[in-house]
Write a protein that holds these residues in place. Structure first.
Motif, mmCIF file in Angstrom:
data_model
loop_
_atom_site.group_PDB
_atom_site.id
_atom_site.type_symbol
_atom_site.label_atom_id
_atom_site.label_comp_id
_atom_site.label_asym_id
_atom_site.label_seq_id
_atom_site.Cartn_x
_atom_site.Cartn_y
_atom_site.Cartn_z
ATOM 1 N N MET A 62 39.312 24.493 43.635
ATOM 2 C CA MET A 62 38.672 25.985 43.040
ATOM 3 C C MET A 62 39.981 27.014 42.587
ATOM 4 O O MET A 62 39.036 27.932 41.326
ATOM 5 N N ASP A 75 32.824 32.862 25.626
ATOM 6 C CA ASP A 75 31.320 33.857 25.597
ATOM 7 C C ASP A 75 31.945 35.391 24.652
ATOM 8 O O ASP A 75 31.478 35.568 24.033
ATOM 9 N N PHE A 87 39.101 25.391 39.657
ATOM 10 C CA PHE A 87 37.080 25.813 38.448
ATOM 11 C C PHE A 87 37.417 27.275 37.825
ATOM 12 O O PHE A 87 36.627 26.950 37.121
ATOM 13 N N GLU A 88 38.377 28.239 38.763
ATOM 14 C CA GLU A 88 39.118 29.619 38.272
ATOM 15 C C GLU A 88 39.038 29.425 36.897
ATOM 16 O O GLU A 88 38.425 29.784 36.252
ATOM 17 N N ILE A 115 33.752 14.662 27.364
ATOM 18 C CA ILE A 115 33.118 16.217 26.520
ATOM 19 C C ILE A 115 32.410 15.913 28.136
ATOM 20 O O ILE A 115 31.829 14.691 28.479
ATOM 21 N N ALA A 144 29.568 9.073 29.223
ATOM 22 C CA ALA A 144 30.227 9.038 27.618
ATOM 23 C C ALA A 144 31.261 7.656 27.743
ATOM 24 O O ALA A 144 31.314 7.198 26.601
ATOM 25 N N ARG A 182 30.456 35.857 20.881
ATOM 26 C CA ARG A 182 30.047 37.453 21.119
ATOM 27 C C ARG A 182 31.036 38.243 19.497
ATOM 28 O O ARG A 182 30.131 39.310 18.409
ATOM 29 N N GLN A 233 36.600 29.274 34.384
ATOM 30 C CA GLN A 233 35.610 29.182 34.513
ATOM 31 C C GLN A 233 36.094 30.663 33.073
ATOM 32 O O GLN A 233 35.868 31.255 32.539
ATOM 33 N N LEU A 242 29.790 34.578 35.158
ATOM 34 C CA LEU A 242 29.678 34.589 33.614
ATOM 35 C C LEU A 242 29.539 35.347 33.113
ATOM 36 O O LEU A 242 30.177 34.834 31.593
ATOM 37 N N LYS A 243 28.584 35.623 33.095
ATOM 38 C CA LYS A 243 27.825 36.663 32.487
ATOM 39 C C LYS A 243 27.938 38.189 32.431
ATOM 40 O O LYS A 243 27.191 38.560 33.899
ATOM 41 N N GLU A 247 33.973 19.748 39.668
ATOM 42 C CA GLU A 247 35.035 20.997 40.506
ATOM 43 C C GLU A 247 34.319 21.332 41.896
ATOM 44 O O GLU A 247 34.553 20.952 42.219
ATOM 45 N N MET A 260 33.979 22.559 35.610
ATOM 46 C CA MET A 260 33.632 23.620 36.222
ATOM 47 C C MET A 260 32.672 22.304 37.605
ATOM 48 O O MET A 260 32.383 22.651 38.454
ATOM 49 N N THR A 297 34.476 28.965 50.431
ATOM 50 C CA THR A 297 34.828 28.384 48.853
ATOM 51 C C THR A 297 33.753 28.137 47.691
ATOM 52 O O THR A 297 33.421 28.555 46.568
ATOM 53 N N MET A 320 33.090 30.072 44.712
ATOM 54 C CA MET A 320 32.605 29.479 43.171
ATOM 55 C C MET A 320 31.296 30.112 42.778
ATOM 56 O O MET A 320 31.621 30.212 41.686
ATOM 57 N N MET A 325 31.723 33.331 41.371
ATOM 58 C CA MET A 325 31.883 32.813 39.951
ATOM 59 C C MET A 325 31.584 32.543 38.591
ATOM 60 O O MET A 325 31.389 33.165 37.502
ATOM 61 N N LEU A 369 35.844 29.498 30.122
ATOM 62 C CA LEU A 369 34.208 29.335 29.580
ATOM 63 C C LEU A 369 33.974 31.223 28.601
ATOM 64 O O LEU A 369 33.624 31.241 27.646
ATOM 65 N N LYS A 370 34.542 32.090 29.657
ATOM 66 C CA LYS A 370 34.235 33.787 29.721
ATOM 67 C C LYS A 370 34.649 33.563 28.274
ATOM 68 O O LYS A 370 34.593 34.332 27.338
#
Lengths: 258, 261
Positions: free
Chosen positions: B235, B249, B238-239, B63, A57, B253, B242, A257-258, B15, B12, A246, A250, A253, B245-246
């Motif tokens: 890490m 979500d 990343f968390e 993006i 992009a 919902r 995450q 997520l779901k 990472e 994510m 690690t 990851m 995790m 993202l949650k």
């Protein structure tokens, strides 16, 4: 699946091999004629994730993304540096100071080479190794000789019944690249394509070392170096295991997520 | 779907790529001459401010998590003595020059070489090492244990009879001003695009920028502390992504539950 896991696994395997090699060296720190083993690594092929110049992009990536996939063993060979000389009283205990190998005839007919010079005389006066393999390049001796004297240049004289007689001169073999010799076990080496062909000659000539009688060449393992390497290998192993942990966290995790 | 969802997932993904880079650095700690890699991502906030201030054009606001250039850290690694006659290390600038079978050149700091059956000096992967006279080759009559190497990379074999030194060749040590020009093709090997002003440092009269050490290798320059800290930071990034993202979500919902009745 996460490439991190496989990269780290190859790293751990590499450290494991290193540790095995170190353990073998340490176990043989007192073995006469032992030459320390060395493991060398090379990198594995890179996988292309995106080619250099591929677009995103934000424009083209000049270098692209190329991620490695770990390391693998390049070679496991022996280091042929001189071991220290230990005194002995047996007449047929000899060591080489410098270049060269003793030549040994194997039952299969092939010639093997060794630095371990703990020899004996059999009933026929032939000089043999501890396992009974005839040593080539050694003159035959008198079975009734009371003492044998070997000079630095390999001249063998035997003293029997009050007279000294010269029996001949020892012949040694040398190689352009001893690291390329294949190890048969029991301190015996065999010529290979990479070691170069065996070139024979007498001790104390241009490319050969001297013979030291009543001496045995000890192992060339430096225990301090091995211990330091072992510590480094252990910590590297631990670090690699952290990579795996690690990656595992990851992935957990992602799964959570779901 | 919200852009934020893709931003977070892009974060994510980035990472995870960074973790692979770190894992490669750690796994390659036994590779002589290895230079650590790191992923430099372009800043999300920079891209955002740019497009806020310049309303004429909306720049892509990260993006998919911008994956920027992969960079190599060319700092000097620690030198380790091995006692092996064909181990070489460069202390300072410059790279060994090696040649592949298709005659293309590559550059490396990995000086742990071997002898091929025909006497050529090769790397562990089989690439031929180049010197002033092309591929460096050893005469089978010489004994490698008599090899001596001078500071500028001249290889010599001590001749016991005449007490002279038979010079074999001189290692080619190539360098460019901007080391970022080197493109990595595999763990220890780099290529150079043409016309970068590459210079053979070994041909200088009094080379000051480097010295060659024999029976020594340069160890990996990946310091455990740096890698561990990067690993921890990555890490946690990343968390956090995450968690974002949650959150999305949960939000979707709730929206779906409350608004579709």
């Amino acid at each position: 699946m996460s490439r991190t896991l496989w990269i780290a696994a190859s790293g751990m395997e590499a450290q494991q091999m290193k540790t095995d090699n170190i353990a073998n060296n340490i176990a043989n720190v007192n073995t006469q004629g032992y030459k320390k083993g060395m493991i060398r690594f090379k990198d594995m092929l890179y996988q292309k994730v995106s080619s250099p110049g591929a677009g995103t992009a934000n424009g083209a990536i000049p270098a692209g993304i190329q991620l490695g996939t770990g390391v693998q063993v390049a070679s496991a060979s022996k280091l042929f540096t001189q071991g220290s000389l230990e005194s002995s009283s047996a007449d047929l205990d000899v060591a080489i100071e410098g270049n060269g190998f003793f030549q040994v005839s194997l039952p299969s007919g092939k010639t093997a080479y060794t630095r371990a010079g703990s020899f004996h005389m059999d009933q026929a006066g032939q000089v043999v190794t501890g396992e009974g393999f005839p040593v080539l390049g050694f003159p035959t001796l008198d079975t009734n000789s009371t003492s044998i004297s070997i000079s630095q240049d390999g001249t063998v004289s035997s003293f029997s019944g009050g007279t000294t007689s010269e029996k001949g001169r020892i012949t040694l073999a040398r190689f352009a690249n001893p690291e390329g010799l294949s190890y048969l076990g029991g301190n015996l080496y065999e010529e290979s394509a990479v070691s170069g062909s065996a070139q024979t000659g007498n001790p104390s000539t241009s490319d050969f070392g001297n013979i030291a009688q009543h001496k045995l060449e000890g192992s060339n393992v430096d225990i301090v170096k091995e211990m330091v390497d072992m510590i480094a290998a252990q910590r590297a192993y631990e670090l690699n295991s952290k990579s795996i942990k690690t990656a595992d966290d990851m992935l957990r995790m992602v799964a959570g997520l779901k | 779907m919200s852009i934020g969802l893709y931003s977070a997932s892009g974060g994510m993904a980035l990472e995870m790529k960074r973790q692979e880079s770190i894992a490669t650095n750690i796994a390659s700690s036994s590779l002589p001459g290895y230079k650590r890699e790191f992923i430099q991502s372009s800043e999300f906030t920079d891209a955002m401010y740019e497009s806020m201030n310049d309303k004429s054009e909306v720049k892509g606001i990260g993006i998919g998590g911008t994956i920027g250039e992969k960079k190599v850290d060319f700092s000097q690694g620690a030198l380790k003595q091995t006692g092996r006659p064909l181990d070489f290390a460069i202390n300072g600038k410059g790279f060994f020059e090696v040649q592949k079978d298709d005659n293309s050149k590559m550059y490396t700091k990995n000086g742990s070489f071997m002898l091929a059956a025909n006497g050529d000096l090769i790397t562990s992967e089989g690439y031929k090492v180049l010197g002033d006279n092309g591929v460096i080759s050893f005469n089978p009559n010489y004994s490698l244990s008599d090899l001596t190497v001078s500071n500028d990379g001249t290889l010599m074999i001590e001749d016991k009879t005449g007490n002279t030194m038979n010079s074999i060749d001189k290692l080619s040590i190539i360098n460019v001003e901007n080391t970022d020009s080197f493109k990595r093709v595999s763990g220890s090997y780099f290529t150079l695009p043409p016309a970068q002003g590459a210079r053979n440092l070994a041909q200088d009269a009094n080379p000051e920028e480097f010295s060659i050490l024999n029976r020594t290798i340069e160890t990996s320059n990946a310091a455990p502390i740096k890698e561990m800290v990067s690993m921890i930071a990555s890490m946690r990034e990343f968390e956090m992504s995450q968690k974002v993202l949650k959150m999305f979500d949960t939000r979707f919902r709730l929206e779906q539950q409350k608004l579709t009745r």
